[in-house]
Design a protein around this motif. Structure first.
Motif, mmCIF file in Angstrom:
data_model
loop_
_atom_site.group_PDB
_atom_site.id
_atom_site.type_symbol
_atom_site.label_atom_id
_atom_site.label_comp_id
_atom_site.label_asym_id
_atom_site.label_seq_id
_atom_site.Cartn_x
_atom_site.Cartn_y
_atom_site.Cartn_z
ATOM 1 N N ARG A 151 2.659 4.269 -19.267
ATOM 2 C CA ARG A 151 3.023 4.145 -17.852
ATOM 3 C C ARG A 151 3.803 2.856 -17.605
ATOM 4 O O ARG A 151 4.771 2.840 -16.838
ATOM 5 C CB ARG A 151 1.765 4.177 -16.989
ATOM 6 C CG ARG A 151 2.074 4.181 -15.498
ATOM 7 C CD ARG A 151 0.802 4.192 -14.685
ATOM 8 N NE ARG A 151 1.101 4.042 -13.270
ATOM 9 C CZ ARG A 151 0.246 3.593 -12.377
ATOM 10 N NH1 ARG A 151 -0.978 3.267 -12.730
ATOM 11 N NH2 ARG A 151 0.578 3.481 -11.101
ATOM 12 N N LEU A 177 7.506 2.416 -15.991
ATOM 13 C CA LEU A 177 7.750 1.574 -14.821
ATOM 14 C C LEU A 177 8.890 0.592 -15.083
ATOM 15 O O LEU A 177 9.733 0.349 -14.210
ATOM 16 C CB LEU A 177 6.478 0.798 -14.455
ATOM 17 C CG LEU A 177 5.347 1.584 -13.795
ATOM 18 C CD1 LEU A 177 4.108 0.713 -13.655
ATOM 19 C CD2 LEU A 177 5.777 2.110 -12.430
ATOM 20 N N GLU A 210 -0.549 -4.863 -9.877
ATOM 21 C CA GLU A 210 -1.042 -4.091 -8.746
ATOM 22 C C GLU A 210 -0.859 -2.596 -8.977
ATOM 23 O O GLU A 210 -1.760 -1.799 -8.718
ATOM 24 C CB GLU A 210 -0.304 -4.522 -7.476
ATOM 25 C CG GLU A 210 -0.802 -3.827 -6.220
ATOM 26 C CD GLU A 210 -0.137 -4.346 -4.960
ATOM 27 O OE1 GLU A 210 -0.314 -3.729 -3.907
ATOM 28 O OE2 GLU A 210 0.581 -5.370 -5.049
ATOM 29 N N GLU A 211 0.326 -2.210 -9.479
ATOM 30 C CA GLU A 211 0.589 -0.791 -9.692
ATOM 31 C C GLU A 211 -0.266 -0.215 -10.810
ATOM 32 O O GLU A 211 -0.668 0.951 -10.761
ATOM 33 C CB GLU A 211 2.070 -0.576 -10.009
ATOM 34 C CG GLU A 211 2.993 -0.851 -8.833
ATOM 35 C CD GLU A 211 4.369 -0.231 -9.027
ATOM 36 O OE1 GLU A 211 4.416 0.958 -9.381
ATOM 37 O OE2 GLU A 211 5.363 -0.935 -8.827
ATOM 38 N N LEU A 232 -1.047 2.358 -3.799
ATOM 39 C CA LEU A 232 0.165 1.652 -4.212
ATOM 40 C C LEU A 232 0.927 1.091 -3.025
ATOM 41 O O LEU A 232 1.581 0.050 -3.130
ATOM 42 C CB LEU A 232 1.070 2.595 -5.016
ATOM 43 C CG LEU A 232 0.511 3.071 -6.354
ATOM 44 C CD1 LEU A 232 1.487 4.021 -7.031
ATOM 45 C CD2 LEU A 232 0.211 1.892 -7.267
ATOM 46 N N ARG A 261 -3.752 7.828 -4.490
ATOM 47 C CA ARG A 261 -2.949 6.938 -5.335
ATOM 48 C C ARG A 261 -1.750 6.388 -4.559
ATOM 49 O O ARG A 261 -1.412 5.206 -4.658
ATOM 50 C CB ARG A 261 -2.491 7.689 -6.588
ATOM 51 C CG ARG A 261 -1.706 6.807 -7.539
ATOM 52 C CD ARG A 261 -1.298 7.555 -8.792
ATOM 53 N NE ARG A 261 -2.450 7.745 -9.670
ATOM 54 C CZ ARG A 261 -2.825 8.923 -10.153
ATOM 55 N NH1 ARG A 261 -2.154 10.001 -9.838
ATOM 56 N NH2 ARG A 261 -3.857 9.000 -10.960
ATOM 57 N N GLU A 262 -1.095 7.248 -3.798
ATOM 58 C CA GLU A 262 0.052 6.803 -3.009
ATOM 59 C C GLU A 262 -0.359 5.748 -1.989
ATOM 60 O O GLU A 262 0.341 4.750 -1.781
ATOM 61 C CB GLU A 262 0.688 8.000 -2.303
ATOM 62 C CG GLU A 262 1.374 8.979 -3.257
ATOM 63 C CD GLU A 262 1.768 10.274 -2.574
ATOM 64 O OE1 GLU A 262 1.593 10.357 -1.330
ATOM 65 O OE2 GLU A 262 2.239 11.201 -3.262
ATOM 66 N N GLU A 315 3.505 -7.400 -9.290
ATOM 67 C CA GLU A 315 3.770 -6.010 -8.897
ATOM 68 C C GLU A 315 3.256 -5.040 -9.955
ATOM 69 O O GLU A 315 2.644 -4.018 -9.634
ATOM 70 C CB GLU A 315 5.277 -5.815 -8.678
ATOM 71 C CG GLU A 315 5.818 -6.495 -7.435
ATOM 72 C CD GLU A 315 7.327 -6.447 -7.358
ATOM 73 O OE1 GLU A 315 7.868 -6.749 -6.273
ATOM 74 O OE2 GLU A 315 7.989 -6.113 -8.368
ATOM 75 N N ARG A 366 10.596 -5.736 -12.090
ATOM 76 C CA ARG A 366 9.294 -5.864 -11.429
ATOM 77 C C ARG A 366 8.646 -7.175 -11.856
ATOM 78 O O ARG A 366 8.764 -7.588 -13.005
ATOM 79 C CB ARG A 366 8.380 -4.680 -11.774
ATOM 80 C CG ARG A 366 8.908 -3.337 -11.290
ATOM 81 C CD ARG A 366 8.010 -2.208 -11.743
ATOM 82 N NE ARG A 366 8.582 -0.910 -11.431
ATOM 83 C CZ ARG A 366 8.314 -0.228 -10.315
ATOM 84 N NH1 ARG A 366 7.484 -0.727 -9.414
ATOM 85 N NH2 ARG A 366 8.868 0.955 -10.106
#
Length: 330
Positions: free
Chosen positions: A13, A17, A32-33, A162, A158-159, A29, A25
């Motif tokens: 993942r 990203l 956090e993600e 984030l 999840r959305e 960030e 990023r």
């Protein structure tokens, strides 16, 4: 989910990203993600740089550095070995078997993208070995029923996590009527059941919410600023399992015959082991969640003794007495 599968999914993942951004990023960030600590991201970036190379620092006027992987970097990655490809497939199967189909789909998609970046001849050579390894390695299924949670619910949560958006939960507790709560979501915890870790807007502390008791989750047009210290690793580390309550100083003593096996267990992030002169093993950690501790340590039978706190001894004794009443000789 097995720890190695979680690390594999997180690494893939993170690569996606980094390759899916033009502006890069920051470490914060990414942390956090990913739902992990900053130091964890730093270690993962170092590993990606060693394997992939090409990790770029994006020029910016900001104080924090921004990082990305050029899309062309994946074409220079060493081809997947048969063992690596099989491990990703097994990890996805394990996630699906645990009822986490959405996370399994994410891992399968990431694996397909990495396969697509491979040289066709290397992929052709690896595929027969992958099939052979999958045929030789199976999954030990966890017995008993699994809680079903709609995939759309996990996607919605999840959305919101984030985006730092509050959500309105329709929640039915084990006792009591259905109620609505406005909460600030901080993360998802996966164990025997999936949980949401979130704080009610009118409460100072976070709580765990069983996802199978959430009837609906409605994203709200209200952003929130994360409260100081409210990160998923920090909040989860305060408890044994998923239950959150005031922490206790826990001290347990494993018999000499169980000491070797106990030392291989990761009971809690704060655990400390002390070997005793008679071969016994003392375990110390600080956490809340006495009920879940009692349920787990009951499985060790006579191999473990609770030294502290007294409340845990009492709960284990009560659990044993209840089992005797139900299943003892008439």
């Amino acid at each position: 989910m097995a720890e190695r599968h979680a690390k594999l999914a997180d690494g893939l993942r993170l690569i996606l990203l980094l390759t899916g951004t033009r502006t890069g990023r920051t470490l914060n960030e990414l942390a956090e993600e990913m739902g992990v600590g900053r130091r964890t991201v730093e270690r993962m970036l170092a590993a990606i740089k060693e394997v992939c190379g090409g990790l770029e620092q994006v020029p910016t006027d900001e104080a924090q550095k921004r990082w990305r992987l050029p899309a062309s970097t994946l074409s220079r990655v060493k081809p997947l070995t048969a063992a690596e490809a099989a491990e990703m497939d097994l990890a996805a199967r394990r996630l699906a078997a645990e009822g986490l189909e959405e996370r399994a789909a994410l891992l399968r998609n990431a694996a397909e993208k990495l396969r697509a970046a491979m040289d066709a001849r290397a992929l052709q050579r690896a595929e027969p070995d992958v099939e052979a390894m999958l045929a030789a390695e199976g999954l030990a299924m966890r017995p008993g029923p699994r809680v079903h949670v709609p995939e759309r619910l996990i996607a919605t949560l999840r959305e919101a996590i984030l985006a730092n958006r509050r959500i309105r939960l329709a929640y039915r507790p084990s006792r009591g009527a259905l109620r609505e709560h406005v909460v600030e979501p901080y993360g998802l915890l996966y164990g025997t059941r999936p949980y949401l870790l979130a704080a009610r807007v009118d409460k100072p502390d976070a709580a765990v919410w069983r996802l199978d008791r959430v009837l609906s989750a409605e994203p709200m047009n209200e952003a929130f600023s994360p409260r100081p210290g409210f990160t998923l690793p920090a909040l989860a580390a305060q408890s044994f399992g998923v239950w959150r309550e005031a922490p206790h100083q826990v001290v347990l003593r494993f018999t000499g015959s169980a000491a070797v096996e106990a030392r291989h267990w990761a009971f809690h992030p704060t655990q400390r082991f002390e070997t005793q002169p008679d071969g016994a093993l003392v375990l110390r950690f600080e956490a809340g969640g006495l009920d879940e501790m009692a349920y787990h340590f009951a499985t060790w039978g006579e191999a473990v003794e609770v030294l502290e706190p007294p409340a845990l001894r009492e709960r284990l004794a009560a659990l044993g007495a209840a089992l005797v009443r139900r299943h003892g000789a008439p």
